[in-house]
Motif scaffolding. Structure first.
Motif, PDB file in Angstrom:
ATOM      1  N   TYR A 236      -2.695  -3.570  -1.812  1.00  0.00           N
ATOM      2  CA  TYR A 236      -2.943  -3.720  -0.385  1.00  0.00           C
ATOM      3  C   TYR A 236      -3.095  -2.331   0.217  1.00  0.00           C
ATOM      4  CZ  TYR A 236      -1.081  -8.366  -1.311  1.00  0.00           C
ATOM      5  OH  TYR A 236      -0.856  -9.617  -1.826  1.00  0.00           O
ATOM      6  N   GLY A 237      -4.255  -1.739   0.072  1.00  0.00           N
ATOM      7  CA  GLY A 237      -4.452  -0.386   0.599  1.00  0.00           C
ATOM      8  C   GLY A 237      -3.559   0.593  -0.131  1.00  0.00           C
ATOM      9  N   LYS A 238      -2.612   1.194   0.602  1.00  0.00           N
ATOM     10  CA  LYS A 238      -1.680   2.158   0.000  1.00  0.00           C
ATOM     11  C   LYS A 238      -0.372   1.497  -0.409  1.00  0.00           C
ATOM     12  CE  LYS A 238      -3.520   6.231   2.191  1.00  0.00           C
ATOM     13  NZ  LYS A 238      -3.221   7.480   2.883  1.00  0.00           N
TER      14      LYS A 238
ATOM     15  N   ASP B 217       0.961  10.683  -0.894  1.00  0.00           N
ATOM     16  CA  ASP B 217       0.383  11.924  -1.453  1.00  0.00           C
ATOM     17  C   ASP B 217      -0.196  11.694  -2.841  1.00  0.00           C
ATOM     18  OD1 ASP B 217       1.098  13.348   0.863  1.00  0.00           O
ATOM     19  OD2 ASP B 217       3.087  13.815   0.046  1.00  0.00           O
ATOM     20  N   GLY B 218      -0.848  10.545  -3.033  1.00  0.00           N
ATOM     21  CA  GLY B 218      -1.525  10.248  -4.287  1.00  0.00           C
ATOM     22  C   GLY B 218      -0.628   9.732  -5.401  1.00  0.00           C
ATOM     23  N   LYS B 219       0.676   9.543  -5.118  1.00  0.00           N
ATOM     24  CA  LYS B 219       1.605   9.074  -6.151  1.00  0.00           C
ATOM     25  C   LYS B 219       2.283   7.789  -5.694  1.00  0.00           C
ATOM     26  CE  LYS B 219       2.549  13.671  -7.876  1.00  0.00           C
ATOM     27  NZ  LYS B 219       3.546  14.700  -8.120  1.00  0.00           N
TER      28      LYS B 219
ATOM     29  N   VAL C 130     -10.187   2.578  -2.907  1.00  0.00           N
ATOM     30  CA  VAL C 130     -10.527   3.865  -2.317  1.00  0.00           C
ATOM     31  C   VAL C 130      -9.320   4.405  -1.565  1.00  0.00           C
ATOM     32  CG1 VAL C 130     -12.036   5.076  -0.710  1.00  0.00           C
ATOM     33  CG2 VAL C 130     -12.952   3.207  -2.085  1.00  0.00           C
ATOM     34  N   GLU C 131      -9.007   5.660  -1.833  1.00  0.00           N
ATOM     35  CA  GLU C 131      -7.945   6.342  -1.100  1.00  0.00           C
ATOM     36  C   GLU C 131      -8.534   7.648  -0.603  1.00  0.00           C
ATOM     37  OE1 GLU C 131      -3.812   8.702  -1.750  1.00  0.00           O
ATOM     38  OE2 GLU C 131      -4.353   7.201  -3.218  1.00  0.00           O
TER      39      GLU C 131
ATOM     40  N   ASN D 295      11.227   8.759  -8.480  1.00  0.00           N
ATOM     41  CA  ASN D 295      10.470   7.509  -8.567  1.00  0.00           C
ATOM     42  C   ASN D 295      10.514   6.692  -7.276  1.00  0.00           C
ATOM     43  OD1 ASN D 295       9.758   7.572 -11.499  1.00  0.00           O
ATOM     44  ND2 ASN D 295      11.978   7.711 -11.649  1.00  0.00           N
ATOM     45  N   TRP D 296      11.376   7.077  -6.363  1.00  0.00           N
ATOM     46  CA  TRP D 296      11.629   6.295  -5.157  1.00  0.00           C
ATOM     47  C   TRP D 296      11.103   6.971  -3.908  1.00  0.00           C
ATOM     48  CZ3 TRP D 296      14.127   1.593  -4.352  1.00  0.00           C
ATOM     49  CH2 TRP D 296      14.568   0.964  -5.517  1.00  0.00           C
ATOM     50  N   LEU D 297      10.700   6.145  -2.938  1.00  0.00           N
ATOM     51  CA  LEU D 297      10.350   6.609  -1.609  1.00  0.00           C
ATOM     52  C   LEU D 297      11.660   6.873  -0.872  1.00  0.00           C
ATOM     53  CD1 LEU D 297       8.020   6.960   0.454  1.00  0.00           C
ATOM     54  CD2 LEU D 297       8.419   4.587   1.112  1.00  0.00           C
ATOM     55  N   HIS D 298      11.807   8.047  -0.296  1.00  0.00           N
ATOM     56  CA  HIS D 298      13.043   8.411   0.401  1.00  0.00           C
ATOM     57  C   HIS D 298      12.852   8.081   1.887  1.00  0.00           C
ATOM     58  CE1 HIS D 298      14.226  11.464  -2.942  1.00  0.00           C
ATOM     59  NE2 HIS D 298      13.714  10.352  -3.424  1.00  0.00           N
TER      60      HIS D 298
END
Length: 173
Positions: A124-126, A152-154, A30-31, A67-70
């Protein structure tokens, strides 16, 4: 009478624990208000990893960055047993610059490895812990570990460790 109450309480606790364990086995995640299956999350992570691989090997820097978290706390580590090299980049700015420099120094696209169809995922959650092996036509066997974060859902890559083992050689030849 107390034995019946104890038995009832014990049975009730077992039923509750059983249902909690079943939900943890991965049927649903669940998110926010949106419920998704673990299989859907795994498929989204798999797509993200395959996109990142294609973008990197095709030298598409702008697409690769998506593709990466900044974030200043992410990491990217390479361990190469074939030539005894090691590199580590910490933070988006350093990772981004490392890849940009690599693309500039090696502008020719490389053959894209066979895309992944099997990954091990722990949600693990998000966040997610992902491991897999991949055969690279230029580097041989690679074992990859990725830390993923859902923003943000991605799904985005928040950490990467690549261990390169190279090609197996037959010592009898």
């Amino acid at each position: 009478m107390k034995t019946k109450n104890l038995a009832f309480v014990t049975l009730t606790l077992l039923v509750i624990l059983s249902s909690c364990q079943e939900s943890q086995k991965g049927k649903r995640a669940v998110e926010g208000n949106q419920e998704t299956t673990v299989d859907e999350e795994k498929a989204a992570i798999l797509a993200r990893l395959n996109n990142e691989t294609k973008d990197a090997f095709q030298r598409n820097y702008d697409a690769w960055t998506e593709n990466w978290l900044h974030d200043p706390d992410i990491t990217k580590t390479y361990l190469n047993f074939t030539d005894s090299t090691f590199s580590e980049s910490v933070g988006w700015d350093e990772i981004s610059q490392f890849v940009k420099t690599f693309f500039e120094e090696h502008p020719a696209p490389e053959p894209v490895p066979k895309l992944l169809d099997k990954i091990d995922v722990r949600l693990y959650g998000k966040g997610a812990w992902v491991t897999y092996e991949q055969q690279d036509s230029l580097r041989g066997l690679k074992r990859e570990t990725r830390l993923m974060e859902k923003v943000d859902g991605k799904w985005k890559i928040a950490g990467m460790q690549t261990t390169i083992y190279g090609f197996k050689t037959n010592k009898n030849n």
